[in-house]
Design a protein around this motif. Structure first.
Motif, PDB file in Angstrom:
ATOM      1  N   GLU A 108       0.862  -1.176   0.000  1.00 17.31           N
ATOM      2  CA  GLU A 108       0.000   0.000   0.000  1.00 17.31           C
ATOM      3  C   GLU A 108       0.902   1.231   0.000  1.00 17.31           C
ATOM      4  OE1 GLU A 108      -3.244   0.180  -0.064  1.00 17.31           O
ATOM      5  OE2 GLU A 108      -4.127  -1.602   0.853  1.00 17.31           O
ATOM      6  N   CYS A 109       0.642   2.144  -0.925  1.00 10.46           N
ATOM      7  CA  CYS A 109       1.498   3.326  -1.056  1.00 10.46           C
ATOM      8  C   CYS A 109       0.793   4.515  -0.409  1.00 10.46           C
ATOM      9  CB  CYS A 109       1.803   3.576  -2.520  1.00 10.46           C
ATOM     10  SG  CYS A 109       2.759   2.234  -3.275  1.00 10.46           S
ATOM     11  N   THR A 205      -3.588   9.781   2.140  1.00  9.34           N
ATOM     12  CA  THR A 205      -4.291   8.932   1.183  1.00  9.34           C
ATOM     13  C   THR A 205      -3.426   7.723   0.877  1.00  9.34           C
ATOM     14  OG1 THR A 205      -5.537   8.955  -0.904  1.00  9.34           O
ATOM     15  CG2 THR A 205      -3.354   9.977  -0.923  1.00  9.34           C
ATOM     16  N   LYS A 206      -4.048   6.686   0.320  1.00 16.23           N
ATOM     17  CA  LYS A 206      -3.279   5.512  -0.082  1.00 16.23           C
ATOM     18  C   LYS A 206      -3.566   5.190  -1.538  1.00 16.23           C
ATOM     19  CE  LYS A 206      -6.511   1.931   1.538  1.00 16.23           C
ATOM     20  NZ  LYS A 206      -6.681   0.746   2.408  1.00 16.23           N
ATOM     21  N   PHE A 207      -2.522   4.774  -2.214  1.00 13.62           N
ATOM     22  CA  PHE A 207      -2.606   4.394  -3.619  1.00 13.62           C
ATOM     23  C   PHE A 207      -2.256   2.920  -3.771  1.00 13.62           C
ATOM     24  CE2 PHE A 207      -0.985   8.848  -3.611  1.00 13.62           C
ATOM     25  CZ  PHE A 207      -2.106   9.464  -4.137  1.00 13.62           C
ATOM     26  N   GLU A 208      -2.770   2.348  -4.858  1.00 18.09           N
ATOM     27  CA  GLU A 208      -2.340   1.013  -5.248  1.00 18.09           C
ATOM     28  C   GLU A 208      -1.853   1.078  -6.686  1.00 18.09           C
ATOM     29  OE1 GLU A 208      -4.051  -2.563  -4.068  1.00 18.09           O
ATOM     30  OE2 GLU A 208      -5.388  -1.662  -2.579  1.00 18.09           O
ATOM     31  N   PHE A 209      -0.810   0.322  -6.958  1.00 21.07           N
ATOM     32  CA  PHE A 209      -0.226   0.263  -8.294  1.00 21.07           C
ATOM     33  C   PHE A 209      -0.061  -1.188  -8.714  1.00 21.07           C
ATOM     34  CE2 PHE A 209       1.426   4.150  -6.264  1.00 21.07           C
ATOM     35  CZ  PHE A 209       0.926   5.104  -7.136  1.00 21.07           C
ATOM     36  N   GLY A 210      -0.021  -1.396 -10.019  1.00 20.44           N
ATOM     37  CA  GLY A 210       0.222  -2.717 -10.564  1.00 20.44           C
ATOM     38  C   GLY A 210       1.174  -2.630 -11.737  1.00 20.44           C
ATOM     39  N   LEU A 211       1.595  -3.783 -12.207  1.00 23.20           N
ATOM     40  CA  LEU A 211       2.469  -3.854 -13.380  1.00 23.20           C
ATOM     41  C   LEU A 211       1.701  -4.481 -14.534  1.00 23.20           C
ATOM     42  CD1 LEU A 211       5.805  -5.079 -11.733  1.00 23.20           C
ATOM     43  CD2 LEU A 211       5.256  -2.756 -12.511  1.00 23.20           C
ATOM     44  N   LEU A 212       1.815  -3.874 -15.694  1.00 16.66           N
ATOM     45  CA  LEU A 212       1.223  -4.390 -16.921  1.00 16.66           C
ATOM     46  C   LEU A 212       2.287  -4.349 -18.005  1.00 16.66           C
ATOM     47  CD1 LEU A 212      -1.366  -5.363 -18.395  1.00 16.66           C
ATOM     48  CD2 LEU A 212      -1.774  -2.965 -19.001  1.00 16.66           C
ATOM     49  N   ASN A 213       2.704  -5.522 -18.436  1.00 14.07           N
ATOM     50  CA  ASN A 213       3.794  -5.619 -19.421  1.00 14.07           C
ATOM     51  C   ASN A 213       5.026  -4.852 -18.956  1.00 14.07           C
ATOM     52  OD1 ASN A 213       2.079  -7.108 -21.155  1.00 14.07           O
ATOM     53  ND2 ASN A 213       1.227  -5.210 -21.981  1.00 14.07           N
ATOM     54  N   GLN A 215       5.177  -2.251 -17.124  1.00 15.18           N
ATOM     55  CA  GLN A 215       4.955  -0.826 -16.892  1.00 15.18           C
ATOM     56  C   GLN A 215       4.111  -0.602 -15.645  1.00 15.18           C
ATOM     57  OE1 GLN A 215       6.463   1.595 -18.917  1.00 15.18           O
ATOM     58  NE2 GLN A 215       7.458  -0.285 -19.653  1.00 15.18           N
ATOM     59  N   LEU A 216       4.436   0.456 -14.912  1.00 13.50           N
ATOM     60  CA  LEU A 216       3.700   0.787 -13.697  1.00 13.50           C
ATOM     61  C   LEU A 216       2.359   1.420 -14.065  1.00 13.50           C
ATOM     62  CD1 LEU A 216       4.117   0.682 -10.590  1.00 13.50           C
ATOM     63  CD2 LEU A 216       4.848   3.081 -10.731  1.00 13.50           C
ATOM     64  N   VAL A 217       1.274   0.955 -13.412  1.00 11.84           N
ATOM     65  CA  VAL A 217      -0.078   1.433 -13.694  1.00 11.84           C
ATOM     66  C   VAL A 217      -0.769   1.744 -12.364  1.00 11.84           C
ATOM     67  CG1 VAL A 217      -2.319   0.846 -14.706  1.00 11.84           C
ATOM     68  CG2 VAL A 217      -0.212   0.011 -15.783  1.00 11.84           C
ATOM     69  N   TRP A 218      -1.511   2.848 -12.331  1.00  8.70           N
ATOM     70  CA  TRP A 218      -2.291   3.249 -11.167  1.00  8.70           C
ATOM     71  C   TRP A 218      -3.607   2.477 -11.187  1.00  8.70           C
ATOM     72  CZ3 TRP A 218      -4.119   9.069 -10.562  1.00  8.70           C
ATOM     73  CH2 TRP A 218      -4.652   9.264  -9.279  1.00  8.70           C
TER      74      TRP A 218
END
Length: 293
Positions: A108-109, A205-213, A215-218
């Motif tokens: 969790e960011c 606040t908290k952000f979540e991120f993921g990886l797609l190919n 690349q970092l994605v929000w």
């Protein structure tokens, strides 16, 4: 508009029912449905909050669009429903997003501009938050000298746990955690600059991120009353808890009735539901600049 506590469509089962969201796995995509469920102290309460799911979805879409130049997000459409979900448009309109499936980061960011919540608890105990030393003598809800990145673990159940930058680096790698720190701080700064002249303090606040190919994605939600502390700037008085536009109002009620914070959660009285609904809608109106449709 309907109040939706959970989705129940014939022949369709969510792959995940979270605290608030029902998530349907469509292969390389997900359909994320924000229900009107409300959780407090990690317990889902039996009383839904009308409009809550629509506020979460519409406000997330607002922020994803406003700050899309900082980082790509996972939203594909908030209006087109793939078959067979298009048959349930009455239930899903305004509260669902079709998104790209990513590999979520296990962190969790969190960004904090003020000392509150678990950060205040940690500061009182150690003078630090997530290993970051802070000035002595801060009061609860004081503004920090500058926003800080304070990661946390993701807990499937129970509470997330605050961790240090080094611990986050051990989980996802130093280069990636440096990138999410920079992105998180930039998004927070942009959002706080939007909110403050409109009378709302974005405390954290908290952000979540993921990886797609690669690349970092929000992903997930963006700067909502569920993922953020929104305070009234007009009523801001450091030294204790603040008047808020988020579910802190419900938490305060639950503290007053001395609920032991274990399941099952208590039913919420109509007046608590009405005020909570109004707070969510008001946060949307102020931040997005128009009433919830």
């Amino acid at each position: 508009m309907k109040t939706i506590s959970e989705t129940n469509f014939a022949g369709l089962t969510p792959s995940v029912r979270g605290k608030v969201r029902d998530i349907y796995d469509l292969g390389d995509k997900l359909l994320i449905v924000a229900t009107d469920r409300l959780s407090a102290f990690d317990v889902i309460l039996p009383t839904p909050i009308p409009d809550k799911g629509r506020v979460l979805t519409q406000l997330s879409l607002f922020w994803f669009n406003l700050i899309k130049d900082v980082l790509p997000n996972h939203v594909l459409s908030a209006t087109e429903l793939p078959a067979p979900f298009d048959k349930f448009e009455d239930d899903l309109a305004g509260r669902s997003m079709l998104v790209q499936k990513t590999q979520p980061l296990p962190v969790e960011c969190v960004v904090r501009g003020y000392v509150s919540g678990s950060g205040w608890k940690d500061y009182r105990a150690t003078g630090e938050i997530c290993g970051i030393a802070l000035p002595a003598g801060l009061r609860e809800s004081d503004r920090l000298p500058e926003p800080i990145f304070t990661p946390a673990t993701k807990a499937a159940t129970g509470h997330d746990e605050n961790i240090s930058f080094g611990q986050a680096a051990a989980l996802i790698g130093k280069e990636l955690v440096e990138k999410v720190r920079a992105v998180s701080l930039e998004i927070y700064g942009r959002a706080a600059a939007r909110a403050e002249p409109r009378g709302i303090i974005l405390a954290d606040t908290k952000f979540e991120f993921g990886l797609l190919n690669g690349q970092l994605v929000w992903i997930d939600e963006a700067l909502t009353p569920d993922s953020s502390r929104f305070w009234s700037a007009a009523l801001y008085r450091p030294g204790g808890p603040q008047a808020s536009f988020d579910k802190q109002f419900v938490r305060d009620y639950l503290e007053r009735i001395h609920w032991p914070k274990t399941p099952p959660g208590p039913e919420l009285p109509p007046e608590i539901v009405a005020v909570t609904r109004a707070k969510y809608r008001e946060a949307f109106r102020i931040l997005a600049g128009h009433e919830l449709d």
